[in-house]
Design a protein around this motif. Structure first.
Motif, PDB file in Angstrom:
ATOM      1  N   GLU A  48      -9.828  -9.481   2.668  1.00 54.19           N
ATOM      2  CA  GLU A  48     -10.321  -9.475   1.078  1.00 54.19           C
ATOM      3  C   GLU A  48     -10.123  -8.055   0.531  1.00 54.19           C
ATOM      4  OE1 GLU A  48     -13.870 -11.673   0.913  1.00 54.19           O
ATOM      5  OE2 GLU A  48     -13.063 -13.430   1.767  1.00 54.19           O
ATOM      6  N   GLU A  49     -10.990  -7.177   1.251  1.00 52.87           N
ATOM      7  CA  GLU A  49     -10.841  -5.913   0.607  1.00 52.87           C
ATOM      8  C   GLU A  49      -9.531  -5.292   0.465  1.00 52.87           C
ATOM      9  OE1 GLU A  49     -12.722  -1.469   1.585  1.00 52.87           O
ATOM     10  OE2 GLU A  49     -13.418  -3.207   2.711  1.00 52.87           O
ATOM     11  N   ILE A  50      -8.581  -5.544   1.453  1.00 58.34           N
ATOM     12  CA  ILE A  50      -7.090  -5.065   1.172  1.00 58.34           C
ATOM     13  C   ILE A  50      -6.489  -5.607   0.101  1.00 58.34           C
ATOM     14  CG2 ILE A  50      -4.892  -5.234   2.374  1.00 58.34           C
ATOM     15  CD1 ILE A  50      -6.447  -4.685   5.156  1.00 58.34           C
ATOM     16  N   GLU A  51      -6.716  -7.047  -0.015  1.00 57.29           N
ATOM     17  CA  GLU A  51      -6.057  -7.605  -1.110  1.00 57.29           C
ATOM     18  C   GLU A  51      -6.585  -7.263  -2.611  1.00 57.29           C
ATOM     19  OE1 GLU A  51      -3.163  -9.887  -2.416  1.00 57.29           O
ATOM     20  OE2 GLU A  51      -3.846  -9.513  -0.399  1.00 57.29           O
ATOM     21  N   THR A  56      -5.529  -3.762  -7.335  1.00 57.57           N
ATOM     22  CA  THR A  56      -5.959  -2.353  -8.031  1.00 57.57           C
ATOM     23  C   THR A  56      -4.881  -1.483  -8.027  1.00 57.57           C
ATOM     24  OG1 THR A  56      -8.163  -2.650  -7.426  1.00 57.57           O
ATOM     25  CG2 THR A  56      -7.772  -0.522  -8.224  1.00 57.57           C
ATOM     26  N   ILE A  57      -3.988  -1.123  -6.852  1.00 54.76           N
ATOM     27  CA  ILE A  57      -2.809  -0.264  -6.943  1.00 54.76           C
ATOM     28  C   ILE A  57      -1.893  -0.817  -7.790  1.00 54.76           C
ATOM     29  CG2 ILE A  57      -1.030   0.394  -5.483  1.00 54.76           C
ATOM     30  CD1 ILE A  57      -3.134   0.555  -3.036  1.00 54.76           C
ATOM     31  N   SER A  58      -1.676  -2.102  -7.739  1.00 52.33           N
ATOM     32  CA  SER A  58      -0.558  -2.759  -8.623  1.00 52.33           C
ATOM     33  C   SER A  58      -1.065  -2.518 -10.109  1.00 52.33           C
ATOM     34  CB  SER A  58      -0.663  -4.207  -8.339  1.00 52.33           C
ATOM     35  OG  SER A  58       0.393  -4.996  -9.316  1.00 52.33           O
ATOM     36  N   ASP A  59      -2.267  -2.695 -10.454  1.00 53.52           N
ATOM     37  CA  ASP A  59      -2.493  -2.441 -11.896  1.00 53.52           C
ATOM     38  C   ASP A  59      -2.544  -1.191 -12.282  1.00 53.52           C
ATOM     39  OD1 ASP A  59      -3.108  -5.333 -11.902  1.00 53.52           O
ATOM     40  OD2 ASP A  59      -5.436  -5.036 -11.730  1.00 53.52           O
ATOM     41  N   ILE A  63      -0.371   0.429 -15.314  1.00 49.84           N
ATOM     42  CA  ILE A  63      -1.002   1.369 -16.319  1.00 49.84           C
ATOM     43  C   ILE A  63      -0.187   2.653 -16.316  1.00 49.84           C
ATOM     44  CG2 ILE A  63      -3.073   2.500 -17.000  1.00 49.84           C
ATOM     45  CD1 ILE A  63      -4.747   0.050 -15.876  1.00 49.84           C
ATOM     46  N   ASN A  64      -0.265   3.249 -15.457  1.00 46.37           N
ATOM     47  CA  ASN A  64       0.789   4.444 -15.477  1.00 46.37           C
ATOM     48  C   ASN A  64       2.159   4.320 -15.897  1.00 46.37           C
ATOM     49  OD1 ASN A  64      -1.363   6.083 -14.294  1.00 46.37           O
ATOM     50  ND2 ASN A  64      -0.520   5.761 -12.112  1.00 46.37           N
TER      51      ASN A  64
END
Length: 106
Positions: A48-51, A56-59, A63-64
Motif C-alpha cells: 500500500e505504501e509503495i502504491e 505521489t511520484i506520478s503526480d 506537476i513538474n
C-alpha cells in the motif's frame, strides 16, 4: 516476527516433535501461523505504501511537466518582447553608466 532461520527452525522442531508431543506441535504450528499473518500484514502495508509513493511520484511528474511547460512558454514570450532591444544588448556600458556615486547599480 521471525527471521527466516527462526521460522525454519520452528517448522523443523514442529515436525520432529509431531510423533511425541501433540500439544507442543500445536503450539509451534500456532506460532508459525501467527508469524505468517504478521508477515502477510507487513507485506500488505508495504505494498500500500509503495502504491501511494508511486501515485505521489506520478503526480509530481505531472506537476513538474506542467511547470516546465509554463516556464518554457513564459520565457519564450519574454524573449519575443526583447527582440526589439537586440541592438542595446550589443552595446558595452561603462562603469559610470552602470553604477552611481555610492557604487550601487542604477
Amino acid at each position: 516476527m521471525f527471521n527466516l532461520d527462526e521460522h525454519n527452525d520452528l517448522i523443523t522442531k514442529a515436525l520432529d516433535d509431531s510423533n511425541n508431543n501433540l500439544p507442543e506441535m500445536s503450539n509451534k504450528l500456532l506460532e508459525i501461523k501467527t508469524n505468517y499473518y504478521e508477515v502477510m500484514n507487513e507485506i500488505n502495508l508495504r505494498n500500500e505504501e509503495i502504491e501511494k509513493l508511486k501515485n505521489t511520484i506520478s503526480d509530481l511528474q505531472k506537476i513538474n511537466s506542467n511547470l516546465f511547460s509554463k516556464i518554457g512558454t513564459s520565457v519564450n514570450d519574454d524573449d519575443d518582447d526583447n527582440d526589439d532591444d537586440d541592438d542595446d544588448d550589443d552595446k558595452t556600458l561603462s562603469y559610470d553608466e552602470l553604477f552611481d556615486e555610492k557604487g550601487e547599480l542604477k
